[in-house]
Design an enzyme around this catalytic site. Structure first.
Site, short mmCIF file in Angstrom:
data_model
loop_
_atom_site.label_atom_id
_atom_site.label_comp_id
_atom_site.label_asym_id
_atom_site.label_seq_id
_atom_site.Cartn_x
_atom_site.Cartn_y
_atom_site.Cartn_z
N HIS A 267 0.84 -1.03 -0.08
CA HIS A 267 0.04 -0.07 0.00
C HIS A 267 0.83 1.27 -0.10
O HIS A 267 0.94 2.17 -1.04
CB HIS A 267 -0.96 -0.19 1.21
CG HIS A 267 -2.01 1.25 1.29
ND1 HIS A 267 -3.29 1.23 0.96
CD2 HIS A 267 -1.70 2.39 1.97
CE1 HIS A 267 -3.64 2.36 0.94
NE2 HIS A 267 -2.78 3.28 1.64
N GLU A 268 1.90 1.35 1.01
CA GLU A 268 2.63 2.59 0.91
C GLU A 268 3.40 2.48 -0.03
O GLU A 268 3.94 3.76 -0.64
CB GLU A 268 3.56 2.41 2.20
CG GLU A 268 2.87 2.35 3.75
CD GLU A 268 1.78 3.55 3.80
OE1 GLU A 268 1.86 4.54 3.09
OE2 GLU A 268 0.72 3.46 4.44
N HIS A 271 1.83 4.48 -3.00
CA HIS A 271 1.98 6.00 -2.48
C HIS A 271 3.31 6.48 -3.27
O HIS A 271 3.47 7.54 -3.89
CB HIS A 271 1.92 6.49 -1.19
CG HIS A 271 0.64 6.22 -0.68
ND1 HIS A 271 -0.43 6.94 -1.28
CD2 HIS A 271 -0.20 5.65 0.39
CE1 HIS A 271 -1.76 7.03 -0.56
NE2 HIS A 271 -1.47 6.13 0.39
N GLU A 297 -4.33 8.07 -2.83
CA GLU A 297 -5.08 6.78 -2.27
C GLU A 297 -5.34 5.73 -3.58
O GLU A 297 -5.41 4.61 -3.54
CB GLU A 297 -6.36 7.10 -1.64
CG GLU A 297 -6.62 6.08 -0.64
CD GLU A 297 -5.62 5.96 0.62
OE1 GLU A 297 -4.75 6.71 0.82
OE2 GLU A 297 -5.84 4.68 1.33
#
Lengths: 503, 503
Positions: A267-268, A271, A297
């Site tokens: 997830h990170e 980003h 997001e």
């Protein structure tokens, strides 16, 4: 002064502001990743000083002069697109900040810091009444802000604009209700399905050091550039961009649930890949960063859900995972593994929610915030309304405020309008995926054969490179040819979860 | 403006300068401990911006006004001792900086950056002539500086003052020649002694992870506060103070020579303990730091040599070391270990020199620098003079410039006057030890029984707490009742090394 010289001076000026931001980010990252505790007080003063300097550059008379001169019709059209965009965005910021009486803003900062402590205590004691008086003041201040800044159609639009420029209640009402009406019955079906995945094996011991190695391996595979970043450990994982050549991620390891680290890291990393691939022509300006919370997001969720929770991904990497783990997965067929990591069930805590139910948690918050700023509900009624909505949408009711209305930190620092970004991320991501499939119809095959460069390339060409040069709905339109549309997300979730739950 | 208010404003002003320094130190630390390489260019710009801001605060008209007003006779005596000291030191700095034409300074910064590259290349190719033209310009600029700033008795005094306020050629000539005349014959005796320690076992494999654990253990034992610091790994070990609650050290691990890490770490820890124990009343000002290079070095060398290389220390910790290592020390009696880690022999490279010969390396550099600024020698003659002095004092001659005159980075950035601090550190440390022994005659026993709190307590009471409130010779006088005196160092080295080499 000749226009060219004025423009250069202005760019130097915003470059300096950006250097302050880089230093602040550095200090923040260090605080989170291992700064010794006895240095924290002095450190906070240093962060405060640098933040004040950066803010004063934003609202200075000099900034006003730059913006005024550069906006003159004869000048503006001679500027580079980058400068034009910077002027446009800074004018908004400058104006908004100038409208707030400095004394009120100062009081608000103090209020928020007290409110966060009050929220912590209230959450610990699970007593909303300890927090309510602060929350009321924070809501009032934000109403006052709307008064200063004005609004169009809905007061809440002014708050949405802070996180997702161009987004409105009109758009969200339509789209969110569509999502809600599709997902609520699907969640019910799933909750009552007899075909639930076996999940016991997920919670077996997986040594941290091995999880770390696997996470690093996966980050490299999917395209995170370790020469332009690093992975560290923190209690609350985050991504932080110091500059486009230094975009760091952190993760958290749970030795009894490997999913925390692996999906958190992916997830990170989503980003971070966004920030690492903004065009280098924007370097040294605030435009060299993701355009909005929602688009950001969408990138983290694209990587987490459409790649990391994809069956094709595990066809490629399940054996690697087995190699890093002990005997945890020995008797677990791939299909069972895939179903288990995609388990969905109604739960009370947003940050622990799965891909399917997550949007409902957000929609509840959206509806409450909107009603609050429409003066349709009162702060003191929030726990009751919260619990009713959880029952209505997810079929479960919090036993207390701590696992209900007090669970999120956001309201204690006045971040109203922020929550919708999370759901927008999912909706955008599904729209981007649909567009990507037209050009890369073999997406699943690319994932299965670790050709992530092609996926990242598409995202960079269509989204990453622009940084803040394009606003969210502008990107969406350019990439998909349409506005916000929840159909793709609904279709994706419906297919995926009917398949997993055999319904 | 009332005096009190003026004083407070001034203190706020220097606090802000200190915050810039903290941010710069943070960015510097991060660059050295693992910043991703693609972010370095942008990072350098940020460091440059913050450094410029801090420098401009130092030489600003506002600073001038503060210093002028606060220096007025009727005002100055009403100020706190801290403010008085800050005014006194800043007046010197302000004046010095104002005397340099900005354009010349700018050219010099560029020159130094080119000179460092030239030095690197020259060292690599072992060819002094590649570096000589740059060095000549750097020397000329420093001569010009002396012209601007003036000098008393000796031109070189002006450069010494930069690193060791109050130190002069007159003092150093006397003391350094005394050291030289005592150590040169001792080194000769040792070099020809048949009783050399066995050292082969020192170079056996000692795993890095274990060295790290042992280093951390020792740091805790001797009084480094891990709640106010941390230990990391770098190519070139250093200590850096962000604020007194955040004083970091780094070290380097050589798996084939455990001494690099352990003595290096204890050395940096000596620096750090100094910074961690400056009085908290000085926090937030530049006074909250070690008073000079020489006094700082006295603390690192006190810990490294008088504690770390002390026999009593290993009576206490040899067994611990054995526990962390493999079978490296199994057959080595304590006395042999102690002699081995204190082996002394003439060598060419300063940073690899032992406790006994180190001072001679420094005295050579001191004599050369002094002669250079007295116009007694020319830059082009440096290799020849260097080699002659090494032969004369240490009995060995460099084979080439790389292991001779080109070995140190210092001259390439114009740090003339810095080298003496290293030798001063040893001389001060021996004087402090002598004074300490009067109050703590059982010093060896304290070390043997890990009562390091009492040793640190003495150093803090007498040295650390004052930060920059006392100048080096002032501290020396208060602690020892005399000025610089090399007798104690000479006596200490003579006894220690005659004992080790049985001469």
């Amino acid at each position: 002064m000749p226009n060219k010289q004025l423009e250069e001076e202005f760019l130097e000026y915003i470059k300096k502001m950006q250097s302050y931001e880089e230093a602040i980010s550095m200090l923040y990252w260090d605080l989170r990743t291992g700064a010794p505790k006895k240095g924290v007080n002095q450190r906070s003063e240093t962060i405060g000083m640098l933040s004040t300097e950066a803010f004063q550059m934003l609202v200075s008379e000099r900034m006003n002069e730059y913006l005024t001169k550069l906006s003159e019709e004869t000048v503006f059209h001679t500027l580079s697109p980058l400068t034009q965009k910077a002027v446009e965005l800074l004018k908004k910021e400058y104006k908004k900040n100038k409208m707030i009486p400095p004394k009120e803003y100062e009081e608000y900062v103090i209020l928020c810091s007290k409110a966060e402590s009050a929220w912590e205590e209230a959450k610990e004691k699970s007593d909303f009444h300890l927090f309510a008086p602060y929350l009321k003041q924070i809501v009032d201040y934000n109403k006052k802000l709307i008064g200063y800044w004005g609004y169009k159609d809905h007061k809440y639009n002014t708050l949405l604009e802070e996180y997702e420029p161009g987004m409105t209640v009109e758009i969200l009402d339509k789209v969110f209700s569509q999502v809600r009406d599709a997902i609520v019955p699907l969640v019910k079906e799933i909750n009552s399905s007899p075909n639930k995945p076996e999940t016991e094996f997920l919670y077996k011991y997986f040594p941290k050091e091995k999880q770390k190695q696997f996470s690093e391996f996966i980050l490299k595979e999917i395209g995170y550039d370790f020469e332009a970043g690093r992975l560290d450990e923190t209690t609350h994982p985050f991504e932080i961009s110091l500059n486009r050549g230094d975009v760091r991620v952190t993760t958290k390891y749970d030795e009894n649930d490997f999913r925390t680290a692996i999906f958190g890291t992916i997830h990170e990393c989503g980003h971070a890949i966004y920030e690492q691939n903004v065009s280098e022509t924007l370097e040294g300006t605030f435009l060299c960063s993701g355009t909005s919370m929602g688009i950001h997001e969408s990138q983290s969720l694209f990587y987490e859900n459409f790649i990391g929770r994809n069956e094709a991904f595990w066809e490629r990497y399940y054996n690697n995972l087995k190699g890093y783990s002990k005997e945890q997965f020995l008797d677990v067929p791939l299909q069972d593994f895939y179903r288990a990591i995609n388990e969905s069930k109604s739960s009370l805590i947003r940050i622990e929610a799965d891909e399917l139910t997550y949007t409902l948690h957000i929609i509840i918050r959206y509806e409450i915030e909107k009603a609050l700023f429409n003066n349709e509900i009162l702060v003191e009624d929030l726990p009751k309304i919260w619990n009713e909505k959880y029952e209505q949408y997810l079929g479960i009711t919090p036993k207390n405020d701590a696992e209900g209305v007090l669970q999120d930190v956001h309201w204690s620092d006045g971040s109203f309008g922020y929550f919708p970004s999370y759901a927008l991320g999912l909706i955008y991501a599904a729209q981007f995926r649909h567009a990507m499939l037209k050009e890369l119809p073999n997406l699943e095959e690319l994932i299965r054969t670790d050709r992530f460069e092609e996926i990242k390339g598409w995202l960079t060409r269509n989204i990453h490179q622009f940084g803040k040069m394009k606003e969210p709905l502008h990107i969406l339109q350019d990439v998909t040819g349409e506005g916000l549309n929840a159909e793709y997300l609904i279709k994706y979730l419906d297919e995926k979860y009917r398949n997993i739950y055999h319904i």
